[in-house]
Design a protein around this motif. Structure first.
Motif, PDB file in Angstrom:
ATOM      1  N   SER B 268       1.636  -6.293  -7.410  1.00  0.00           N
ATOM      2  CA  SER B 268       2.667  -5.965  -8.401  1.00  0.00           C
ATOM      3  C   SER B 268       3.683  -4.959  -7.861  1.00  0.00           C
ATOM      4  O   SER B 268       4.698  -4.686  -8.486  1.00  0.00           O
ATOM      5  CB  SER B 268       2.019  -5.423  -9.668  1.00  0.00           C
ATOM      6  N   LEU B 269       3.387  -4.394  -6.689  1.00  0.00           N
ATOM      7  CA  LEU B 269       4.324  -3.422  -6.109  1.00  0.00           C
ATOM      8  C   LEU B 269       5.340  -4.102  -5.196  1.00  0.00           C
ATOM      9  O   LEU B 269       6.155  -3.444  -4.558  1.00  0.00           O
ATOM     10  CB  LEU B 269       3.554  -2.381  -5.286  1.00  0.00           C
ATOM     11  N   SER B 270       5.308  -5.422  -5.139  1.00  0.00           N
ATOM     12  CA  SER B 270       6.023  -6.099  -4.054  1.00  0.00           C
ATOM     13  C   SER B 270       7.529  -5.869  -4.059  1.00  0.00           C
ATOM     14  O   SER B 270       8.181  -6.023  -3.044  1.00  0.00           O
ATOM     15  CB  SER B 270       5.706  -7.599  -4.055  1.00  0.00           C
ATOM     16  N   ASN B 271       8.084  -5.468  -5.202  1.00  0.00           N
ATOM     17  CA  ASN B 271       9.530  -5.218  -5.206  1.00  0.00           C
ATOM     18  C   ASN B 271       9.889  -3.740  -5.087  1.00  0.00           C
ATOM     19  O   ASN B 271      11.055  -3.381  -5.234  1.00  0.00           O
ATOM     20  CB  ASN B 271      10.164  -5.810  -6.460  1.00  0.00           C
ATOM     21  N   LEU B 272       8.888  -2.912  -4.846  1.00  0.00           N
ATOM     22  CA  LEU B 272       9.158  -1.473  -4.775  1.00  0.00           C
ATOM     23  C   LEU B 272       9.148  -1.008  -3.317  1.00  0.00           C
ATOM     24  O   LEU B 272       8.441  -1.556  -2.482  1.00  0.00           O
ATOM     25  CB  LEU B 272       8.092  -0.700  -5.554  1.00  0.00           C
ATOM     26  N   LYS B 273       9.930   0.027  -3.062  1.00  0.00           N
ATOM     27  CA  LYS B 273       9.865   0.669  -1.752  1.00  0.00           C
ATOM     28  C   LYS B 273       8.662   1.612  -1.787  1.00  0.00           C
ATOM     29  O   LYS B 273       8.565   2.489  -2.650  1.00  0.00           O
ATOM     30  CB  LYS B 273      11.155   1.433  -1.467  1.00  0.00           C
ATOM     31  N   ILE B 274       7.756   1.448  -0.842  1.00  0.00           N
ATOM     32  CA  ILE B 274       6.455   2.106  -0.932  1.00  0.00           C
ATOM     33  C   ILE B 274       6.249   3.102   0.192  1.00  0.00           C
ATOM     34  O   ILE B 274       6.510   2.811   1.358  1.00  0.00           O
ATOM     35  CB  ILE B 274       5.331   1.048  -0.888  1.00  0.00           C
ATOM     36  N   TRP B 275       5.793   4.287  -0.167  1.00  0.00           N
ATOM     37  CA  TRP B 275       5.493   5.353   0.795  1.00  0.00           C
ATOM     38  C   TRP B 275       4.074   5.155   1.309  1.00  0.00           C
ATOM     39  O   TRP B 275       3.135   5.205   0.528  1.00  0.00           O
ATOM     40  CB  TRP B 275       5.627   6.702   0.097  1.00  0.00           C
ATOM     41  N   LEU B 276       3.936   4.938   2.620  1.00  0.00           N
ATOM     42  CA  LEU B 276       2.624   4.768   3.239  1.00  0.00           C
ATOM     43  C   LEU B 276       2.454   5.790   4.355  1.00  0.00           C
ATOM     44  O   LEU B 276       3.368   5.998   5.148  1.00  0.00           O
ATOM     45  CB  LEU B 276       2.508   3.356   3.819  1.00  0.00           C
ATOM     46  N   ASP B 277       1.297   6.414   4.398  1.00  0.00           N
ATOM     47  CA  ASP B 277       1.008   7.382   5.460  1.00  0.00           C
ATOM     48  C   ASP B 277       0.047   6.698   6.434  1.00  0.00           C
ATOM     49  O   ASP B 277      -1.112   6.458   6.098  1.00  0.00           O
ATOM     50  CB  ASP B 277       0.376   8.621   4.808  1.00  0.00           C
ATOM     51  N   PRO B 278       0.539   6.361   7.653  1.00  0.00           N
ATOM     52  CA  PRO B 278      -0.288   5.543   8.560  1.00  0.00           C
ATOM     53  C   PRO B 278      -1.592   6.220   8.971  1.00  0.00           C
ATOM     54  O   PRO B 278      -2.495   5.556   9.464  1.00  0.00           O
ATOM     55  CB  PRO B 278       0.621   5.294   9.765  1.00  0.00           C
ATOM     56  N   ALA B 279      -1.690   7.530   8.758  1.00  0.00           N
ATOM     57  CA  ALA B 279      -2.927   8.205   9.139  1.00  0.00           C
ATOM     58  C   ALA B 279      -3.901   8.277   7.972  1.00  0.00           C
ATOM     59  O   ALA B 279      -5.048   8.646   8.160  1.00  0.00           O
ATOM     60  CB  ALA B 279      -2.616   9.609   9.641  1.00  0.00           C
ATOM     61  N   SER B 280      -3.465   7.964   6.759  1.00  0.00           N
ATOM     62  CA  SER B 280      -4.369   8.196   5.632  1.00  0.00           C
ATOM     63  C   SER B 280      -4.513   6.992   4.711  1.00  0.00           C
ATOM     64  O   SER B 280      -4.933   7.134   3.577  1.00  0.00           O
ATOM     65  CB  SER B 280      -3.940   9.437   4.855  1.00  0.00           C
ATOM     66  N   THR B 281      -4.142   5.822   5.205  1.00  0.00           N
ATOM     67  CA  THR B 281      -4.521   4.619   4.469  1.00  0.00           C
ATOM     68  C   THR B 281      -5.073   3.620   5.487  1.00  0.00           C
ATOM     69  O   THR B 281      -5.216   3.956   6.663  1.00  0.00           O
ATOM     70  CB  THR B 281      -3.341   4.036   3.671  1.00  0.00           C
ATOM     71  N   THR B 282      -5.411   2.433   5.056  1.00  0.00           N
ATOM     72  CA  THR B 282      -6.017   1.470   5.989  1.00  0.00           C
ATOM     73  C   THR B 282      -5.101   0.265   6.162  1.00  0.00           C
ATOM     74  O   THR B 282      -4.226   0.006   5.338  1.00  0.00           O
ATOM     75  CB  THR B 282      -7.385   0.978   5.481  1.00  0.00           C
ATOM     76  N   MET B 283      -5.352  -0.495   7.229  1.00  0.00           N
ATOM     77  CA  MET B 283      -4.617  -1.739   7.457  1.00  0.00           C
ATOM     78  C   MET B 283      -4.825  -2.695   6.293  1.00  0.00           C
ATOM     79  O   MET B 283      -3.975  -3.545   6.023  1.00  0.00           O
ATOM     80  CB  MET B 283      -5.104  -2.409   8.746  1.00  0.00           C
ATOM     81  N   GLY B 284      -5.955  -2.560   5.592  1.00  0.00           N
ATOM     82  CA  GLY B 284      -6.221  -3.435   4.448  1.00  0.00           C
ATOM     83  C   GLY B 284      -5.100  -3.327   3.428  1.00  0.00           C
ATOM     84  O   GLY B 284      -4.536  -4.330   2.972  1.00  0.00           O
ATOM     85  N   THR B 285      -4.745  -2.101   3.077  1.00  0.00           N
ATOM     86  CA  THR B 285      -3.652  -1.878   2.130  1.00  0.00           C
ATOM     87  C   THR B 285      -2.329  -2.357   2.723  1.00  0.00           C
ATOM     88  O   THR B 285      -1.538  -3.020   2.051  1.00  0.00           O
ATOM     89  CB  THR B 285      -3.581  -0.377   1.775  1.00  0.00           C
ATOM     90  N   TYR B 286      -2.082  -2.052   3.988  1.00  0.00           N
ATOM     91  CA  TYR B 286      -0.848  -2.496   4.642  1.00  0.00           C
ATOM     92  C   TYR B 286      -0.686  -4.011   4.552  1.00  0.00           C
ATOM     93  O   TYR B 286       0.358  -4.520   4.176  1.00  0.00           O
ATOM     94  CB  TYR B 286      -0.861  -2.097   6.125  1.00  0.00           C
ATOM     95  N   LEU B 287      -1.764  -4.730   4.926  1.00  0.00           N
ATOM     96  CA  LEU B 287      -1.683  -6.192   4.988  1.00  0.00           C
ATOM     97  C   LEU B 287      -1.523  -6.790   3.592  1.00  0.00           C
ATOM     98  O   LEU B 287      -0.762  -7.736   3.392  1.00  0.00           O
ATOM     99  CB  LEU B 287      -2.921  -6.766   5.683  1.00  0.00           C
ATOM    100  N   ALA B 288      -2.198  -6.187   2.609  1.00  0.00           N
ATOM    101  CA  ALA B 288      -2.067  -6.694   1.238  1.00  0.00           C
ATOM    102  C   ALA B 288      -0.626  -6.556   0.761  1.00  0.00           C
ATOM    103  O   ALA B 288      -0.087  -7.438   0.088  1.00  0.00           O
ATOM    104  CB  ALA B 288      -3.016  -5.938   0.310  1.00  0.00           C
ATOM    105  N   LEU B 289       0.011  -5.448   1.128  1.00  0.00           N
ATOM    106  CA  LEU B 289       1.397  -5.220   0.695  1.00  0.00           C
ATOM    107  C   LEU B 289       2.378  -6.139   1.435  1.00  0.00           C
ATOM    108  O   LEU B 289       3.461  -6.425   0.939  1.00  0.00           O
ATOM    109  CB  LEU B 289       1.796  -3.764   0.940  1.00  0.00           C
TER     110      LEU B 289
END
Lengths: 611, 611
Positions: B268-289
């Protein structure tokens, strides 16, 4: 002499016309030249030619609309405002609150105008700087437009001739390594990195690899040239013709060609993978190499990395260190004699100015065998002038009077070595405040000088060792603690340094570095105490838990610290012991070279100081 | 209990079958879990499940051909070799000469095989690690293949249940700031950076922003959850149902949804600009987005930067600091009582083991009001065991006997605060060597503790301040000097730290940091002396030349240093003064809370030490 505003105005008008013709909005004029020199020869001082400002660093932006901009750092806030005519230039005093950097200013200018076309001479900008500027321009309509030839050169009447002096070969007994051996080591690195050519623009790198020295530039014993090293051949493109003896000696390793042949020669490298150091060449070379290539080809043929000479040059060999030690003996003798002469004049109630003292010092330096030049303009700052960190224009009107201190930061180029040292001395009787603050700075110097450290230690760690004692007294200084120094080369040399930002380079045996903490108080005075040290492996230590070697500093500089200014109670026992041992060694190193009153002065100056 | 080889063999065989089915060559099993926890809950200990190795950090590579690999750091060289069956696993002892890192091993494996298909669970790898691995695979035929669900989970029989404990809200009188205020500050940063959503995976970040705590993980008072913060709403995806009182209290700011709804919610976030911290989240979240996006869209919708909570959380507010001070009083009282109890037992000639002492200490901690848990497994290393830096399994067989030292590194989670301190004490009479080396480490601790420094100072500078005295004696320690600590949260917390590599983050008022220099000698023993300090603005100092503020450290830990081990002659006068003032303050802070023999012990322990 600087240009008068009318002449300047004409030059600026001519440049503006060119900008209009090419539909360019701005034109960048940095202080930097084709070889990224710190000391720029007269014929390349384009910033001065177009602004009147004669400082060593700055950037002008010539603007088709709006006032021209001149960006200078804190050393030159005052001087730039005095020299660059206010009618044409807005001085951007970098470091002051709300003053933009060139990058920030470009970003803002693009925002205001929608897009920007920025002209520049690609041979006066490094890829590093180019990329910084490129990042500022985000609009697709904006661009950085290389323009050749240099616009300032085109409007510069009575432009000085290039110095173009003959150059000469150093004997192996000075360099400790033949040019052939240096080329061999460089080519090993080239093969390791899979490249077929290495392009050099920096004059000290070219001087190092060829074992040649010259005098095209004041204070730096270098000659203007480019160099291309390939796996089987090497070519030196020199401004002056190479002397026949040099050509004959180096003929098996170097071909000599005219300076003007460099740009065309780059074309012949088009099928080779080329090693480029983005911090030590210019966009001019980059663009010439990219001329006929697609971006993919550029990526395939360009190899970017710090070039191997940077570290090779920094690690002095035993022969170099031996020569450098001799150079420092000469420099110490001269400085000591200058202090004795100064004391003598003052005892006779003869008036001596800052400039008068600087001339005395120069005379003493010039008496030393092998003297070539100063290594930088002598700083002789008396009383409040001592607080100006880069005070390089000693005044004939500032008289040395009792009750203040004189800060003397100077060095020489002398057969085999480059020196740099700073002493601060009391004129007349020092106050308690002089002593308290001098001793604090001395403590800071000693702590760093006596620090043992494991290999892998960075300059930022050593910087903290020097500052920690000052910090605990609420004191600090606004400059770095130490810089590298060349072997009969530039007085400022990388890749190592001691500063809060020196995180990249490990300290290694053979590196030379200055140790120069300070204290500066506006309207009162300045204290700086500087020796050069060489990093040396320390044997007979307990094994390091990580298996590292232990390193320490050995002094190259042998000049007493002014005992009138030392309050020994402030020093810890081990620090006082270091100081007394240092003075004892100064005596041993220098006494063979002095006589009479000079020798007596040295003996007094080196007496042990009790707690 | 670890699995027996036959069970392991079956699990490995099942995984290999899956790899064959999917035509994957290798499968990565890191110790890290979905929330990049340092302490991993039992049901996420996949590395242990598939190798038998129970250490806290490591990476296994399951190989379709050749032996499986297990990479562990120096803490676990021995343990990994004991626990992971040799028949299946080759142990790669990182840090030893010629032992490859995972990256180097992958590079080599690709070279051998031509190309590699590497399987992994994207929720157990951070983008930072993913990119490192990606760089190793240079062949176009190679790829990193995300595989879901986790292969180890699929073959793991009798997998433990998730702890899934209820969680609870902290009162504002503990946190000093409401969740609403924290959300407001975060959203200001989101607007400044032009993003519309911030995704959180790290449990301590979620605990901080919600002011909630839990007990899903041993030693860390956190609960398993994800969190998505948008500009107008925020959602918490929790493993356990949020208690009704919590939901009611936070209803205006947080929506609560089941943990399992997280992955779909990312869509549901697909149309939003999203702040991701590459050191504190996982590739799982990255790939889902990224699922339905082109690379250009990914670039446009993804904003990568350290998330703002990292620094917000590190800068403790005055209410937090007040609570943390109280927590440290409790921890100090308990530790002091444990030392008195130990001394009493030893006086009675009663045998006490490392484990026996650790249990005594736990009992004393547990007596303190508000005690929740240890903040990490207590290290109680006697004699030679003190030299094992991460010795977290005190032995019932190692008896505390005269003539050696006991190193006690421990901390607690207690209402309002997290503590961590280390004392090394003499059992019986210490030798001259014990005293000499203890005092050296103490000097190192004191130098850092009393250091004043300007804002902008980095951890690498403070690290050198601590080590300089040890270095001058040829001593050093192989770990960092200090780490950040949470406010009733994780005992290890960024972004600041004190180590030779801490170049990035400025020290700022409100940061809490440990000061823990040490000395370790195999077969002899170890010394570590650790207090926690809070960084505080220092008033009434001379103005800094660069206009910076002055900072210093205020102690949070009030436990005496063992005066039997101090050779005061080794300390400088100002260092001894610091020590005596520290002990005087220990007495003042702690005496109200102790009685009888404990109080008498404290009085003796805090007596001034003369030079």
């Amino acid at each position: 002499m600087t240009d008068q505003p009318p002449a300047l105005e004409q030059k600026l008008a001519k440049i503006l016309k060119q900008l209009e013709q090419h539909q360019v909005d701005l034109y960048l004029v940095p202080s930097v030249d084709e070889h990224l020199n710190e000391m720029v020869p007269d014929d390349k001082q384009r910033l001065k030619a177009i602004t009147g400002f004669s400082g060593s660093a700055g950037t002008a932006v010539i603007c088709r609309s709006g006032k021209h901009q001149l960006f200078v750092d804190s050393r030159y806030h005052l001087q730039a405002a005095q020299e660059a005519p206010n009618a044409f230039f807005e001085i951007q005093k970098l470091g002051l609150r709300d003053v933009p950097t060139v990058e920030q200013w470009l970003t803002e200018a693009e925002k205001k105008q929608g897009s920007l076309k920025v002209g520049f001479d690609p041979f006066t900008i490094s890829p590093k700087t180019y990329r910084l500027y490129q990042k500022c321009l985000t609009s697709k309509a904006s661009q950085l437009s290389p323009m050749l030839p240099n616009l300032v050169d085109q409007v510069w009447e009575n432009r000085p001739e290039a110095r173009c002096q003959p150059f000469y070969l150093l004997d192996d007994s000075w360099t400790g390594e033949t040019a052939a051996s240096k080329l061999k080591r460089i080519r090993e690195k080239m093969r390791e990195n899979g490249v077929q050519a290495l392009v050099l623009s920096k004059l000290d790198e070219i001087a190092w690899v060829t074992n040649l020295r010259g005098s095209d530039i004041a204070r730096n014993p270098v000659f203007e040239a480019y160099c291309i090293i390939e796996l089987e051949q090497a070519t030196c493109f020199c401004l002056a013709d190479a002397p026949e003896t040099v050509q004959a000696y180096l003929k098996d390793w170097f071909q000599f060609k005219p300076y003007s042949a460099y740009q065309n020669s780059l074309q012949s490298l088009s099928n080779l993978k080329i090693w480029l150091d983005p911090a030590s060449t210019t966009m001019g070379t980059y663009l010439a190499l990219q001329k006929t290539k697609s971006p993919q080809e550029v990526a395939a043929f360009q190899y970017e990395k710090v070039n191997p000479i940077v570290l090779f040059k920094a690690l002095k060999n035993p022969v170099e260190i031996k020569q450098i030690r001799k150079a420092h003996h000469h420099a110490a003798c001269a400085k000591i004699r200058s202090f004795v002469r100064l004391a003598h004049h003052l005892e006779q109630n003869e008036s001596v100015s800052e400039k008068g003292y600087a001339e005395m010092l120069y005379e003493e330096y010039a008496r030393e065998e092998g003297f070539v030049d100063l290594s930088f303009d002598t700083i002789a700052g008396f009383a409040d002038n001592g607080a100006i960190v880069h005070y390089s224009d000693p005044s004939p009107n500032k008289k040395l009077e009792s009750g203040h201190m004189l800060l003397v930061d100077s060095g020489i180029q002398i057969a085999g070595g480059t020196t740099d040292d700073t002493r601060t001395i009391a004129i007349g009787n020092p106050t308690e405040k002089h002593q308290r603050l001098y001793t604090k700075v001395l403590q800071s110097h000693i702590r760093l000088a006596m620090q043992i450290f494991p290999e892998g230690t960075k300059g930022s760690a050593l910087d903290a060792v020097a500052r920690s004692a000052l910090w605990n007294s609420g004191l600090d200084y606004g400059h770095g603690t130490g810089h590298g120094v060349g072997a009969f080369l530039n007085v400022h040399e990388g890749p190592h340094s001691i500063s809060p930002l020196s995180h990249a380079m490990d300290f290694q045996p053979g590196m030379i570095v200055s140790n120069e903490p300070g204290y500066y108080e506006t309207d009162w005075g300045g204290i700086r105490l500087e020796n050069l040290y060489v990093v040396v492996l320390l044997e007979n230590m307990p094994p390091h838990p990580g298996g590292k070697s232990w390193l320490h500093f050995e002094s190259l500089t042998w000049i007493p610290f002014d005992h009138h200014l030392i309050d020994s109670h402030q020093l810890h026992a081990d620090e006082l012991q270091w100081l007394n041992e240092y003075h004892q060694q100064v005596w041993q190193e220098i006494c063979p070279y002095l006589q009479g009153a000079d020798l007596e002065w040295l003996e007094r100056a080196c007496k042990p100081i009790s707690a």
